[in-house]
Scaffold this motif. Structure first.
Motif, mmCIF file in Angstrom:
data_model
loop_
_atom_site.group_PDB
_atom_site.id
_atom_site.type_symbol
_atom_site.label_atom_id
_atom_site.label_comp_id
_atom_site.label_asym_id
_atom_site.label_seq_id
_atom_site.Cartn_x
_atom_site.Cartn_y
_atom_site.Cartn_z
ATOM 1 N N MET A 131 -41.301 -57.295 -26.000
ATOM 2 C CA MET A 131 -42.120 -56.196 -26.488
ATOM 3 C C MET A 131 -43.480 -56.674 -26.986
ATOM 4 O O MET A 131 -44.468 -55.942 -26.916
ATOM 5 C CB MET A 131 -41.365 -55.437 -27.587
ATOM 6 C CG MET A 131 -40.167 -54.658 -27.042
ATOM 7 S SD MET A 131 -39.376 -53.574 -28.264
ATOM 8 C CE MET A 131 -38.468 -54.774 -29.240
ATOM 9 N N SER A 132 -43.541 -57.915 -27.478
ATOM 10 C CA SER A 132 -44.830 -58.465 -27.901
ATOM 11 C C SER A 132 -45.756 -58.652 -26.700
ATOM 12 O O SER A 132 -46.959 -58.389 -26.779
ATOM 13 C CB SER A 132 -44.628 -59.812 -28.607
ATOM 14 O OG SER A 132 -43.966 -59.649 -29.841
ATOM 15 N N GLU A 133 -45.180 -59.093 -25.582
ATOM 16 C CA GLU A 133 -45.989 -59.244 -24.372
ATOM 17 C C GLU A 133 -46.496 -57.882 -23.902
ATOM 18 O O GLU A 133 -47.668 -57.731 -23.534
ATOM 19 C CB GLU A 133 -45.177 -59.917 -23.267
ATOM 20 C CG GLU A 133 -45.988 -60.186 -22.005
ATOM 21 C CD GLU A 133 -45.207 -60.890 -20.918
ATOM 22 O OE1 GLU A 133 -45.844 -61.450 -20.004
ATOM 23 O OE2 GLU A 133 -43.957 -60.893 -20.975
ATOM 24 N N GLU A 134 -45.621 -56.890 -23.929
ATOM 25 C CA GLU A 134 -46.011 -55.533 -23.517
ATOM 26 C C GLU A 134 -47.105 -54.973 -24.419
ATOM 27 O O GLU A 134 -47.973 -54.221 -23.979
ATOM 28 C CB GLU A 134 -44.786 -54.616 -23.535
ATOM 29 C CG GLU A 134 -43.745 -54.941 -22.477
ATOM 30 C CD GLU A 134 -42.458 -54.148 -22.641
ATOM 31 O OE1 GLU A 134 -42.357 -53.403 -23.644
ATOM 32 O OE2 GLU A 134 -41.566 -54.270 -21.783
ATOM 33 N N ALA A 135 -47.052 -55.386 -25.704
ATOM 34 C CA ALA A 135 -48.040 -54.889 -26.668
ATOM 35 C C ALA A 135 -49.345 -55.671 -26.617
ATOM 36 O O ALA A 135 -50.321 -55.307 -27.289
ATOM 37 C CB ALA A 135 -47.453 -54.952 -28.077
ATOM 38 N N GLY A 136 -49.368 -56.750 -25.834
ATOM 39 C CA GLY A 136 -50.586 -57.541 -25.712
ATOM 40 C C GLY A 136 -50.815 -58.512 -26.856
ATOM 41 O O GLY A 136 -51.955 -58.937 -27.103
ATOM 42 N N LEU A 137 -49.747 -58.892 -27.546
ATOM 43 C CA LEU A 137 -49.872 -59.851 -28.647
ATOM 44 C C LEU A 137 -49.885 -61.272 -28.091
ATOM 45 O O LEU A 137 -48.984 -61.651 -27.335
ATOM 46 C CB LEU A 137 -48.716 -59.685 -29.633
ATOM 47 C CG LEU A 137 -48.513 -58.293 -30.239
ATOM 48 C CD1 LEU A 137 -47.361 -58.308 -31.231
ATOM 49 C CD2 LEU A 137 -49.794 -57.791 -30.903
ATOM 50 N N PHE A 138 -50.868 -62.079 -28.484
ATOM 51 C CA PHE A 138 -50.953 -63.437 -27.958
ATOM 52 C C PHE A 138 -49.805 -64.327 -28.441
ATOM 53 O O PHE A 138 -49.562 -65.401 -27.897
ATOM 54 C CB PHE A 138 -52.297 -64.079 -28.317
ATOM 55 C CG PHE A 138 -52.452 -64.436 -29.774
ATOM 56 C CD1 PHE A 138 -52.033 -65.667 -30.257
ATOM 57 C CD2 PHE A 138 -53.022 -63.536 -30.663
ATOM 58 C CE1 PHE A 138 -52.180 -65.998 -31.600
ATOM 59 C CE2 PHE A 138 -53.170 -63.859 -32.016
ATOM 60 C CZ PHE A 138 -52.754 -65.094 -32.477
ATOM 61 N N ALA A 161 -45.954 -50.765 -47.166
ATOM 62 C CA ALA A 161 -45.197 -51.995 -47.387
ATOM 63 C C ALA A 161 -46.092 -53.222 -47.372
ATOM 64 O O ALA A 161 -47.185 -53.228 -46.781
ATOM 65 C CB ALA A 161 -44.111 -52.145 -46.320
ATOM 66 N N ALA A 162 -45.601 -54.274 -48.011
ATOM 67 C CA ALA A 162 -46.201 -55.600 -47.921
ATOM 68 C C ALA A 162 -45.341 -56.399 -46.956
ATOM 69 O O ALA A 162 -44.123 -56.203 -46.882
ATOM 70 C CB ALA A 162 -46.223 -56.262 -49.290
ATOM 71 N N ALA A 163 -45.959 -57.292 -46.196
ATOM 72 C CA ALA A 163 -45.205 -58.077 -45.221
ATOM 73 C C ALA A 163 -45.568 -59.552 -45.324
ATOM 74 O O ALA A 163 -46.756 -59.906 -45.323
ATOM 75 C CB ALA A 163 -45.466 -57.582 -43.805
ATOM 76 N N ALA A 164 -44.542 -60.388 -45.413
ATOM 77 C CA ALA A 164 -44.763 -61.835 -45.361
ATOM 78 C C ALA A 164 -45.128 -62.181 -43.932
ATOM 79 O O ALA A 164 -44.404 -61.854 -42.998
ATOM 80 C CB ALA A 164 -43.494 -62.566 -45.783
ATOM 81 N N PHE A 165 -46.260 -62.839 -43.746
ATOM 82 C CA PHE A 165 -46.775 -63.101 -42.417
ATOM 83 C C PHE A 165 -46.996 -64.600 -42.230
ATOM 84 O O PHE A 165 -47.792 -65.211 -42.935
ATOM 85 C CB PHE A 165 -48.080 -62.338 -42.209
ATOM 86 C CG PHE A 165 -48.647 -62.441 -40.824
ATOM 87 C CD1 PHE A 165 -47.820 -62.490 -39.718
ATOM 88 C CD2 PHE A 165 -50.015 -62.483 -40.635
ATOM 89 C CE1 PHE A 165 -48.341 -62.580 -38.432
ATOM 90 C CE2 PHE A 165 -50.546 -62.565 -39.362
ATOM 91 C CZ PHE A 165 -49.711 -62.617 -38.261
ATOM 92 N N SER A 166 -46.281 -65.194 -41.276
ATOM 93 C CA SER A 166 -46.376 -66.638 -41.046
ATOM 94 C C SER A 166 -47.324 -67.006 -39.915
ATOM 95 O O SER A 166 -47.688 -68.166 -39.762
ATOM 96 C CB SER A 166 -44.988 -67.191 -40.706
ATOM 97 O OG SER A 166 -44.559 -66.707 -39.443
ATOM 98 N N GLY A 167 -47.700 -66.011 -39.099
ATOM 99 C CA GLY A 167 -48.492 -66.304 -37.913
ATOM 100 C C GLY A 167 -47.638 -66.531 -36.680
ATOM 101 O O GLY A 167 -48.152 -66.760 -35.588
ATOM 102 N N GLY A 168 -46.308 -66.457 -36.838
ATOM 103 C CA GLY A 168 -45.395 -66.656 -35.727
ATOM 104 C C GLY A 168 -45.092 -65.369 -34.978
ATOM 105 O O GLY A 168 -45.540 -64.280 -35.355
ATOM 106 N N ALA A 169 -44.280 -65.494 -33.919
ATOM 107 C CA ALA A 169 -43.996 -64.359 -33.037
ATOM 108 C C ALA A 169 -43.277 -63.224 -33.759
ATOM 109 O O ALA A 169 -43.596 -62.045 -33.548
ATOM 110 C CB ALA A 169 -43.165 -64.827 -31.843
ATOM 111 N N ASP A 170 -42.297 -63.547 -34.596
ATOM 112 C CA ASP A 170 -41.499 -62.503 -35.242
ATOM 113 C C ASP A 170 -42.312 -61.674 -36.225
ATOM 114 O O ASP A 170 -42.308 -60.440 -36.176
ATOM 115 C CB ASP A 170 -40.300 -63.121 -35.957
ATOM 116 C CG ASP A 170 -39.318 -63.756 -35.003
ATOM 117 O OD1 ASP A 170 -39.247 -63.314 -33.840
ATOM 118 O OD2 ASP A 170 -38.619 -64.703 -35.396
#
Length: 251
Positions: A151-158, A13-22
């Motif tokens: 879940m982002s915190e658990e995954a270690g995403l800043f 897949a291609a993903a639109a990526f904004s740099g935000g949390a979602d």
């Protein structure tokens, strides 16, 4: 349906990526569950520079390929005119551009990071996504904003506690023509406040100045730094107002 189940049916897949949390969490989930995902970031005058820096940092962290596409969004008349349907015309132009890039790379599926807490209704931007057949796995799988952050915190995403950041076009009053100069003034003012320690705030443009909106917990800081804020923003805005109602913190 879970995200793992979704990506079993979407191996590429291609993903639109904004740099935000979602969208950051969406990329993590895609990579985690075996999807061959490629991120696409559209750079326009509506996005501040730090968003692109965050997007590049996160893509490196996840080892996900990132393509940056430049788009002159102000050349889209309906977007620059800033009417009540601006978001629809902007989203449609940007995601049309994304689809072109994704298809040229052989992708037949385009994703975005809309989550289950977002009120779809008949929001203009959501309508554009539906028309262009963009899929939103987080929404489809019932993943809320609170779950994205946890879940982002658990995954270690800043990005787990990164405040929601609406595009710079929202700083210009509806009906007022959006120009590069106006967007730059808003971005410069917000960068200045960030350096002073503010977060999750807005600088709204007025005809003769600017209105600063901070969250209630940051109100004491705004009063404490009143003279510093005034001195820093006076060269940009002849009048500077502080909204005493307080801005609701982003989820």
């Amino acid at each position: 349906m879970t995200l793992e189940e979704f990506f079993k049916t979407a191996p590429r897949a291609a993903a639109a990526f904004s740099g935000g949390a979602d969208s950051a969490f969406l990329l993590w989930a895609a990579a985690r569950y075996g999807c061959d995902v490629h991120a696409y970031y559209i750079k326009t005058a509506f996005q501040p520079e730090f968003e692109l820096e965050d997007a590049r940092r996160l893509a490196r962290q996840l080892h996900v390929p990132l393509t940056v596409i430049e788009k002159d969004i102000l050349s889209v008349p309906e977007a620059a005119a800033n009417g009540p349907d601006r978001c629809y015309h902007c989203k449609r132009a940007l995601f049309t551009c994304l689809w072109e890039a994704a298809r040229s790379d052989g992708h037949t599926l385009l994703l975005d990071g809309t989550n289950a807490s977002d009120d779809a209704g008949d929001r203009p931007g959501m309508r554009a996504l539906r028309e262009l057949e963009v899929r939103s796995p987080l929404r489809e799988c019932g993943v809320t904003k609170a779950e994205v952050r946890r879940m982002s915190e658990e995954a270690g995403l800043f990005t787990w506690n990164k405040p929601a950041y609406a595009c710079l076009a929202t700083r210009v009053p509806t009906g007022t023509l959006i120009t590069r100069e106006r967007l730059q003034r808003a971005e410069k003012a917000e960068n200045t406040l960030m350096q002073m320690g503010f977060r999750d705030f807005r600088v709204r443009l007025l005809d003769d100045g600017a209105r600063i909106q901070v969250t209630e917990d940051q109100m004491p800081l705004a009063f404490q730094k009143r003279e510093e804020i005034t001195a820093a923003l006076r060269p940009v805005f002849p009048m500077i107002l502080l909204d005493l109602e307080g801005r609701k913190a982003s989820e």
